[in-house]
Design a protein around this motif. Structure first.
Motif, mmCIF file in Angstrom:
data_model
loop_
_atom_site.group_PDB
_atom_site.id
_atom_site.type_symbol
_atom_site.label_atom_id
_atom_site.label_comp_id
_atom_site.label_asym_id
_atom_site.label_seq_id
_atom_site.Cartn_x
_atom_site.Cartn_y
_atom_site.Cartn_z
ATOM 1 N N THR A 146 19.849 34.928 3.962
ATOM 2 C CA THR A 146 19.505 36.370 4.280
ATOM 3 C C THR A 146 18.576 36.953 3.295
ATOM 4 O OG1 THR A 146 21.530 36.549 5.455
ATOM 5 C CG2 THR A 146 20.158 38.751 4.967
ATOM 6 N N LEU A 147 17.261 37.535 3.615
ATOM 7 C CA LEU A 147 16.535 38.092 2.499
ATOM 8 C C LEU A 147 16.735 39.608 2.641
ATOM 9 C CD1 LEU A 147 13.063 36.423 3.470
ATOM 10 C CD2 LEU A 147 14.757 36.037 1.694
ATOM 11 N N GLY A 148 16.960 40.081 4.017
ATOM 12 C CA GLY A 148 17.154 41.797 4.167
ATOM 13 C C GLY A 148 17.420 41.820 5.465
ATOM 14 N N GLY A 149 17.476 43.148 5.605
ATOM 15 C CA GLY A 149 17.928 43.737 7.069
ATOM 16 C C GLY A 149 17.983 45.398 7.034
ATOM 17 N N ALA A 160 17.941 41.371 10.876
ATOM 18 C CA ALA A 160 17.905 40.770 9.778
ATOM 19 C C ALA A 160 16.909 39.699 9.593
ATOM 20 C CB ALA A 160 19.378 40.274 9.318
ATOM 21 N N TYR A 161 16.443 39.578 8.296
ATOM 22 C CA TYR A 161 15.388 38.292 8.182
ATOM 23 C C TYR A 161 16.129 37.320 7.211
ATOM 24 C CZ TYR A 161 11.548 41.812 9.709
ATOM 25 O OH TYR A 161 11.062 42.739 10.066
ATOM 26 N N HIS A 162 16.144 36.062 7.718
ATOM 27 C CA HIS A 162 16.600 34.901 7.016
ATOM 28 C C HIS A 162 15.340 34.101 6.551
ATOM 29 C CE1 HIS A 162 20.658 36.471 8.369
ATOM 30 N NE2 HIS A 162 19.969 36.560 9.566
ATOM 31 N N ILE A 163 15.942 33.073 5.772
ATOM 32 C CA ILE A 163 15.256 31.601 5.924
ATOM 33 C C ILE A 163 16.142 30.679 5.922
ATOM 34 C CG2 ILE A 163 13.237 32.718 4.400
ATOM 35 C CD1 ILE A 163 15.302 30.026 2.594
#
Length: 486
Positions: A146-149, A160-163
């Motif tokens: 998870t990067l952020g959200g 939420a933004y993930h890679i």
């Protein structure tokens, strides 16, 4: 055609393929077409009931099971559901237990804390690292980060933004996101995704949506992706992805509904033995085991079905007279928020296209948007497209809402004096952007543990290319003196 990116991603444009089918040449599967349609599919003729959903005895000894993605009483336009006909009901499994959670995954973004924090500036990430196979196998379950959200799935509000960065396929396990919908963006490597509704083959510059509560398995095509795979995931809570309204554009343009592809039924008859079903709930992982494959659906019908889209099919629209067009003209999909005037998230794409605006500063104007902006390069050379896109493919950048930004390089100066002729922009590259009404809180993994954070802001020296020209303009100085302001 060119090769860019760490693993030589081949730049692809749909029109170059001259394909007579709806998929790229490497894709081995057949699909149904049409965004928002009611679809149906059966692997064995006669497996799908006609005229009813739940016969007293289903054909071939199958079990009928309903999956709903919306309230039972939702209006017809918002009702999302399906019926599947499978060998064993999904409820046939063992006890559910909490397991060791992937600590780089989170779903709690209600308040800033020591683990999540605001970024009041511009940040960039170099390409996220694909783990080396020599260091051990990393599949999707542990390769999600998870990067952020903003918000929280338990209140059905936020995103939420993930890679994901993986080097191996999921073996004997399936994943199900109980929190929300996953929108996958493939950036590196070829993925074979097994779902309860059939297969989806995903290549760089294609996207795929797998909705809340649907089970899937992510496998890497080793022949096409010897070093692994990488991509991005946008997770939405309490809303669904839709096509943007076309308004004055009319019936066609942007992402056309006929270009969205849905899988066809394809039962798994090859795997035997125990399976683990890993579910993500509130950002935590849980496991339940069963002694049969979860991909045992022989037939299905409905509109709550995973789908994919090839970004190179996007039909661009831009100005043919003056001024730069707002980026929303490049929206592929939109996810609504409670505010009818501000989407939770717009998914935008920027690829090869013509720029013909006259008497105009053609690059994006300097701006402070209410929307936050997250950009990521899928493929293309470094240093093209503006400050937010100078990173390599596989990286990203972010600007919070109302953060001032724009181009700060030699091209900005050149654009002020460029000859106004038609020119190609975005050649041999593809970038996507996420615009959200939310400013995100970012995780410790994104700001430290990922190891690829570039900077918390751009260097002040970059702005030396943008001097105070007004203060050096003789005519302006003369007028100010006449007005008694100097």
């Amino acid at each position: 055609m060119g090769d860019f990116g760490h693993f030589n991603t081949r730049v692809f444009h749909w029109m170059d393929a001259r394909s007579k089918k709806s998929t790229r040449p490497e894709d081995p599967y057949n699909y149904l077409t049409g965004f928002g349609n009611e679809h149906q599919s059966e692997f064995i003729p006669g497996a799908l009931p006609i005229g009813q959903n739940s016969p007293q005895i289903c054909a071939y000894g199958l079990y009928a099971e309903q999956i709903t993605g919306s309230s039972f009483a939702a209006p017809r336009s918002g009702s999302m559901r399906n019926f599947v006909y499978r060998r064993r009901p999904a409820c046939v499994h063992g006890a559910t237990t909490k397991i060791k959670t992937n600590t780089s995954v989170t779903a709690a973004f209600m308040n800033a804390s020591g683990n999540i924090q605001n970024i009041p500036a511009q940040v960039s990430w170099s390409p996220f690292i694909i783990p080396d196979k020599a260091d051990g196998a990393v599949d999707f379950v542990n390769g999600l980060h998870t990067l952020g959200g903003s918000g929280q799935p338990s209140v059905r509000e936020g995103l939420a933004y993930h890679i994901f960065a993986i080097n191996s396929s999921m073996q004997g396990k399936a994943f199900v996101n109980m929190d929300g919908d996953f929108l996958f963006v493939a950036q590196e490597g070829h993925l074979d995704i097994t779902t309860e509704f059939g297969h989806i083959y995903l290549q760089p510059s294609e996207i795929c949506v797998i909705q809340q509560g649907l089970r899937f398995k992510l496998e890497i095509n080793e022949a096409k992706s010897p070093s692994g795979a990488r991509g991005y995931i946008i997770e939405t809570w309490g809303t669904k992805w839709e096509l943007p309204e076309l308004g004055p554009l009319g019936g066609y343009g942007l992402a056309n509904s006929r270009d969205f592809l849905f899988p066809t039924a394809d039962i798994d008859t090859r795997t035997t033995g125990a399976w683990n079903i890993i579910s993500k709930q509130g950002g935590e992982y849980y496991n339940t085991s069963q002694n049969h494959t979860p991909f045992d659906v022989v037939a299905w019908h409905g509109n709550y079905i995973p789908y994919k889209y090839d970004l190179s099919k996007f039909v661009y629209h831009n100005t043919v007279s003056v001024d730069h067009t707002d980026p929303c003209i490049n929206t592929v999909l939109t996810a609504k928020s409670r505010d009818p005037h501000a989407p939770l998230c717009d998914f935008l794409v920027f690829g090869p296209r013509w720029d013909v605006a006259e008497h105009t500063f053609r690059p994006p104007y300097f701006h402070r948007n209410c929307a936050s902006e997250f950009l990521a390069r899928i493929y293309g050379p470094e240093g093209t497209g503006g400050r937010s896109e100078v990173f390599s493919p596989g990286g990203a950048s972010y600007e919070a809402g109302f953060t001032p930004h724009g181009n700060a390089d030699e091209r900005t100066v050149g654009a002020m004096h460029a000859k106004m002729k038609a020119m190609r922009v975005g050649e041999n590259q593809l970038t996507f952007m996420l615009e959200s009404c939310r400013s995100l809180l970012f995780t410790e993994w994104a700001l430290k543990d990922c190891g690829v954070l570039v900077a918390e802001d751009i260097p002040e020296s970059a702005w030396d290319l943008l001097p105070d020209r007004f203060g050096q303009n003789e005519e302006a100085i003369r007028l100010l003196k006449e007005m008694g302001r100097m």
